[in-house]
Structure formats: C-alpha cells, structure tokens
Design a protein around this motif. Sequence first.
Motif, PDB file in Angstrom:
ATOM      1  N   GLU A   1       0.947  -1.318   0.021  1.00 36.37           N
ATOM      2  CA  GLU A   1      -0.108   0.058   0.013  1.00 36.37           C
ATOM      3  C   GLU A   1       1.039   1.297   0.256  1.00 36.37           C
ATOM      4  O   GLU A   1       1.928   1.057   0.577  1.00 36.37           O
ATOM      5  N   GLY A   2       0.426   1.991  -0.840  1.00 36.04           N
ATOM      6  CA  GLY A   2       1.253   3.479  -0.816  1.00 36.04           C
ATOM      7  C   GLY A   2       2.326   3.443  -1.978  1.00 36.04           C
ATOM      8  O   GLY A   2       2.857   4.401  -2.292  1.00 36.04           O
ATOM      9  N   ALA A   3       2.365   2.226  -2.668  1.00 33.94           N
ATOM     10  CA  ALA A   3       3.218   2.188  -4.038  1.00 33.94           C
ATOM     11  C   ALA A   3       2.773   3.054  -5.243  1.00 33.94           C
ATOM     12  O   ALA A   3       1.528   3.078  -5.319  1.00 33.94           O
ATOM     13  N   THR A   4       3.435   3.513  -5.811  1.00 27.28           N
ATOM     14  CA  THR A   4       3.153   4.334  -6.845  1.00 27.28           C
ATOM     15  C   THR A   4       3.718   3.720  -8.320  1.00 27.28           C
ATOM     16  O   THR A   4       4.919   2.821  -8.214  1.00 27.28           O
ATOM     17  N   PHE A   5       2.957   3.753  -9.369  1.00 29.99           N
ATOM     18  CA  PHE A   5       3.260   3.016 -10.583  1.00 29.99           C
ATOM     19  C   PHE A   5       2.763   3.997 -11.607  1.00 29.99           C
ATOM     20  O   PHE A   5       2.016   4.973 -11.769  1.00 29.99           O
ATOM     21  N   LYS A   6       3.590   4.029 -12.950  1.00 29.12           N
ATOM     22  CA  LYS A   6       3.342   4.775 -14.178  1.00 29.12           C
ATOM     23  C   LYS A   6       2.247   3.692 -14.877  1.00 29.12           C
ATOM     24  O   LYS A   6       2.364   2.507 -14.628  1.00 29.12           O
ATOM     25  N   GLY A   7       1.447   4.277 -15.566  1.00 30.11           N
ATOM     26  CA  GLY A   7       0.826   3.660 -16.669  1.00 30.11           C
ATOM     27  C   GLY A   7       1.381   2.428 -17.504  1.00 30.11           C
ATOM     28  O   GLY A   7       2.495   2.762 -17.981  1.00 30.11           O
ATOM     29  N   SER A   8       0.902   1.369 -17.613  1.00 30.30           N
ATOM     30  CA  SER A   8       1.325   0.075 -18.164  1.00 30.30           C
ATOM     31  C   SER A   8       2.635  -0.490 -17.538  1.00 30.30           C
ATOM     32  O   SER A   8       3.221  -1.411 -18.187  1.00 30.30           O
ATOM     33  N   GLU A   9       2.945  -0.004 -16.389  1.00 29.44           N
ATOM     34  CA  GLU A   9       3.821  -0.868 -15.475  1.00 29.44           C
ATOM     35  C   GLU A   9       3.229  -1.938 -14.945  1.00 29.44           C
ATOM     36  O   GLU A   9       1.920  -1.975 -14.484  1.00 29.44           O
TER      37      GLU A   9
END
Length: 192
Positions: free
Chosen positions: A109-117
């Motif tokens: 929880e709290g992790a961030t991702f770019k689109g399509s990762e």
Amino acid sequence: VFLVQCPAARARRCMSIRAAFMASVARAAMSAPLRRVVGACRPAMLAAPRAAPAARPQQPGAFARMFSDVKYAKTHEWVRTEGEVAVLGISDFAQGQLGEVVYCDLPDEGATFKGSETIVTLESVKAVGEVYAPADCEVIAVNEKLADTPSLVNNSPEGDGWLVKLKLSGDAPGLLAPAEYAKLVEAESKEE
C-alpha cells in the motif's frame, strides 16, 4: 469340422479385447492408489463414453452489469470506479487463459506506478501473468484474502478476486466498454 461364429459373438469378442487393451493402458498410466480405488470398475469405466467437460461460459462483463462504470483493458484487466477509488482485477477470460492461480505477488500500500507498468504478478500452475497499471496510480489497498486463497482470482475474477484498489493520478486511456471487450475476447478466442 467347421466352426461358424455369428457376427454378434465376434463383436462381443472384439469389445472384450478392446476393453482389455484399454484397461492395460489405463493401468500403466494410473498411480497405485488410484488403481486400488478404481479396481474392478476399470473396464466398465473405460468402455463408457466420456462427455467432454463443460466449458465455462466466457461472459465478459457479466459481473460488470451490476456496475455501469466497469471498463476493460486490451491486456484483459478490468477497472471499476467507485467514487475516487478504482478497483483493478483480471477478466474471466484472462483467468481462464492463466489457469489455476497459486500465488499473487501484490504491491505494498502506498506504492506508485506509471501507466502500463507491472503492478501485480500472478503465478499459476502453467504460467506467470503480469497485471498492468491502467494509468499513473497509487495503491491504496490490496486484497488481503488473496494471500491465503489466491484461487479467488479464478473463482470470482470480477468480484471477490479483485487485486488492488488504486487512486488514479490521471485518465486511463484505451479502456474498453464491456461490449467492445466482448468483441475483443471473441476475436482472440477464434485465433486459438
């Protein structure tokens, strides 16, 4: 002395030879415990015609009818928007292609991702599947039930088998409506 054998007797003899052959093939393929269980019933089981297993109907969007805001990605993820929160999972078609899921590698929880990762990795008995972020996002919740029962992804892929809840930073481009996704699944099914 000529022995004349009627056609019915010849057919019975051929059937018993076939049953004996099939029983020997099955005996060689069966494990010892299974052989004990099957026992004398083996010839009857082998002689009986088997029906093909019933295929699960692929109905993309069947669960989504309850939610008008469900969209699908071409990579077979679904996204359901609930106010500010987007719920992410895989479609019924995807779980069918993946096979029995035995492990879900969920993000923190709290992790961030770019689109399509790759946001989630699903391990099944026959493959490893990657689930992609629909847009730039932050994980706000993960489905804790999947740690103990990853088979929820198979049993209820568009319900209790959801993977993560996200806060999307932007728009999720390229998502398909349920009817469009149904056409995509139909086209991919024909290719197989």
